[in-house]
Design an enzyme around this catalytic site. Structure first.
Site, PDB file in Angstrom:
ATOM      1  CG  ASP A 176      -1.927  -1.190   1.132  1.00 41.72           C
ATOM      2  OD1 ASP A 176      -2.302  -1.566   0.001  1.00 41.72           O
ATOM      3  OD2 ASP A 176      -2.318  -1.714   2.182  1.00 41.72           O
ATOM      4  CE  LYS A 214     -11.487  -5.683  -1.231  1.00 42.83           C
ATOM      5  NZ  LYS A 214     -10.083  -5.204  -1.222  1.00 42.83           N
ATOM      6  CG  LEU A 215     -11.842  -7.906 -11.128  1.00 44.07           C
ATOM      7  CD1 LEU A 215     -11.638  -8.725 -12.411  1.00 44.07           C
ATOM      8  CD2 LEU A 215     -11.336  -6.492 -11.327  1.00 44.07           C
ATOM      9  CG  HIS A 216     -19.641  -6.560  -8.752  1.00 47.21           C
ATOM     10  ND1 HIS A 216     -20.170  -7.780  -9.117  1.00 47.21           N
ATOM     11  CD2 HIS A 216     -20.679  -5.793  -8.372  1.00 47.21           C
ATOM     12  CE1 HIS A 216     -21.485  -7.735  -8.971  1.00 47.21           C
ATOM     13  NE2 HIS A 216     -21.831  -6.546  -8.527  1.00 47.21           N
ATOM     14  CG  ASP A 217     -18.475  -4.355 -15.261  1.00 46.56           C
ATOM     15  OD1 ASP A 217     -19.556  -4.432 -15.882  1.00 46.56           O
ATOM     16  OD2 ASP A 217     -17.715  -3.376 -15.324  1.00 46.56           O
ATOM     17  CB  ILE A 218     -21.876  -7.334 -17.436  1.00 43.22           C
ATOM     18  CG1 ILE A 218     -20.824  -6.770 -18.376  1.00 43.22           C
ATOM     19  CG2 ILE A 218     -22.947  -6.290 -17.121  1.00 43.22           C
ATOM     20  CD1 ILE A 218     -21.384  -6.451 -19.774  1.00 43.22           C
ATOM     21  N   GLY A 219     -20.807 -10.206 -16.558  1.00 46.20           N
ATOM     22  CA  GLY A 219     -19.968 -11.396 -16.647  1.00 46.20           C
ATOM     23  C   GLY A 219     -18.883 -11.318 -17.709  1.00 46.20           C
ATOM     24  CB  THR A 275     -14.021  -6.057   7.330  1.00 42.30           C
ATOM     25  OG1 THR A 275     -13.016  -5.349   6.611  1.00 42.30           O
ATOM     26  CG2 THR A 275     -13.824  -7.536   7.184  1.00 42.30           C
ATOM     27  CD  GLN A 307      -7.199  -3.740   9.426  1.00 40.29           C
ATOM     28  OE1 GLN A 307      -8.389  -4.029   9.555  1.00 40.29           O
ATOM     29  NE2 GLN A 307      -6.562  -3.874   8.269  1.00 40.29           N
TER      30      GLN A 307
HETATM   31  O1  C5P Z   1      -1.818  -2.097   6.873  1.00 44.44           O
HETATM   32  P1  C5P Z   1      -2.704  -3.257   7.131  1.00 44.44           P
HETATM   33  O2  C5P Z   1      -1.976  -4.487   7.668  1.00 44.44           O
HETATM   34  O3  C5P Z   1      -3.930  -2.908   7.948  1.00 44.44           O
HETATM   35  O4  C5P Z   1      -3.203  -3.661   5.655  1.00 44.44           O
HETATM   36  C1  C5P Z   1      -4.199  -4.614   5.437  1.00 44.44           C
HETATM   37  C2  C5P Z   1      -4.446  -4.761   3.970  1.00 44.44           C
HETATM   38  O5  C5P Z   1      -5.540  -5.665   3.803  1.00 44.44           O
HETATM   39  C3  C5P Z   1      -4.843  -3.478   3.254  1.00 44.44           C
HETATM   40  O6  C5P Z   1      -4.332  -3.562   1.923  1.00 44.44           O
HETATM   41  C4  C5P Z   1      -6.352  -3.527   3.248  1.00 44.44           C
HETATM   42  O7  C5P Z   1      -6.906  -2.867   2.139  1.00 44.44           O
HETATM   43  C5  C5P Z   1      -6.605  -5.019   3.119  1.00 44.44           C
HETATM   44  N1  C5P Z   1      -7.906  -5.443   3.617  1.00 44.44           N
HETATM   45  C6  C5P Z   1      -8.329  -5.238   4.918  1.00 44.44           C
HETATM   46  N2  C5P Z   1      -9.561  -5.661   5.313  1.00 44.44           N
HETATM   47  C7  C5P Z   1     -10.356  -6.283   4.457  1.00 44.44           C
HETATM   48  C8  C5P Z   1      -9.956  -6.507   3.141  1.00 44.44           C
HETATM   49  C9  C5P Z   1      -8.697  -6.068   2.752  1.00 44.44           C
HETATM   50  O8  C5P Z   1      -7.589  -4.684   5.727  1.00 44.44           O
HETATM   51  N3  C5P Z   1     -11.520  -6.721   4.870  1.00 44.44           N
END
Ligand code: C5P
Length: 234
Positions: free
Chosen positions: A14, A65-70, A118, A188
């Site tokens: 990231d 994280k794709l999402h569109d028509i098939g 999440t 988080q």
């Molecule tokens: O820096 P950190 O360890 O929090 O990074 C977690 C990675 O996981 C980030 O790229 C974040 O976008 C991804 N991620 C997340 N929770 C999710 C899905 C993906 O933290 N539910």
């Protein structure tokens, strides 16, 4: 399934630029073998970097994280498979999952479904028009992903044990929200240590800031791999 402990750590790249990502990759050396490229780096030249990493023997997780028509999903999946990526995320809608699974046939690319983001709670789902709680929708979509032949799920470590009972041993569980003991939580909300996540049934751990922002990123990554190895042996 036995996976080398080193290959079970996925570093979330990231970072805002390919130059910064390449500097981090150089710093990490052999300590990290699997990299995740998401929106930030992917839309800043990171997909070319994905190919370069795959060509040098690293594994790459394209978190788009794709999402569109098939048919559009299928063409996107074919292009990403040609980059040499190992994992790709799609949203867990049946049409999208079917298209992605069909399009990855015969390649090394594995499709991971994102059940419910999440950051969503029950009220967010209601606002989006769903008559399900988060846990109901996660379980429903996990079962659909299993039936469609999706290769794995992205989930929190807290969901891993439950989801394992839904999806069985064939699918891989990939968990972000990992924090070594004593590390900053950042934004988080539900965190687990590497060893607790492995014990809960996670196959792969996605870790970003605890490594990227460590004074010695290579040492931080090696410590997590050692923790994975120690827990996986038990
Ligand atoms: O820096 P950190 O360890 O929090 O990074 C977690 C990675 O996981 C980030 O790229 C974040 O976008 C991804 N991620 C997340 N929770 C999710 C899905 C993906 O933290 N539910």
């Amino acid at each position: 399934m036995t996976i080398d402990p080193r290959d079970r750590l996925i570093l979330a790249l990231d970072l805002p630029s390919v130059a910064e990502a390449e500097a981090m990759i150089r710093k990490l050396g052999d300590a990290v073998s699997f990299y995740k490229i998401g929106y930030q780096l992917g839309f800043a030249g990171g997909l070319a970097l994905a190919r370069k990493l795959a060509d040098t023997g690293k594994q790459v997780f394209v978190d788009m994280k794709l999402h569109d028509i098939g048919s559009t999903v299928a063409k996107g999946v074919e292009s990403i498979a040609r980059l040499g990526a190992s994992f790709l995320t799609v949203h867990a809608y049946p049409q999208t999952m079917h298209a992605a699974v069909d399009a990855r046939a015969g390649t090394n690319l594995r499709i991971l479904a994102v059940t419910v983001l999440t950051s969503y709670d029950d009220a967010d789902l209601a606002a989006a028009g769903y008559d399900f709680t988060v846990s109901e929708l996660v379980a429903e979509r996990a079962a659909q992903a299993r039936d469609i032949g999706v290769d794995g799920l992205v989930c929190s470590a807290a969901e891993a044990a439950n989801l394992r009972s839904v999806v069985g041993s064939r699918m891989v569980l990939v968990t972000p929200g990992i924090r070594p003991a004593g590390a900053e939580r950042d934004d988080q909300k539900r965190i687990m240590t590497p060893s607790a996540a492995i014990a809960a049934g996670a196959d792969y751990l996605v870790v970003g800031r605890p490594i990227l922002e460590a004074p010695d990123p290579k040492a931080a990554a090696e410590k997590i791999v050692a923790e994975i190895a120690a827990t996986a042996k038990q």
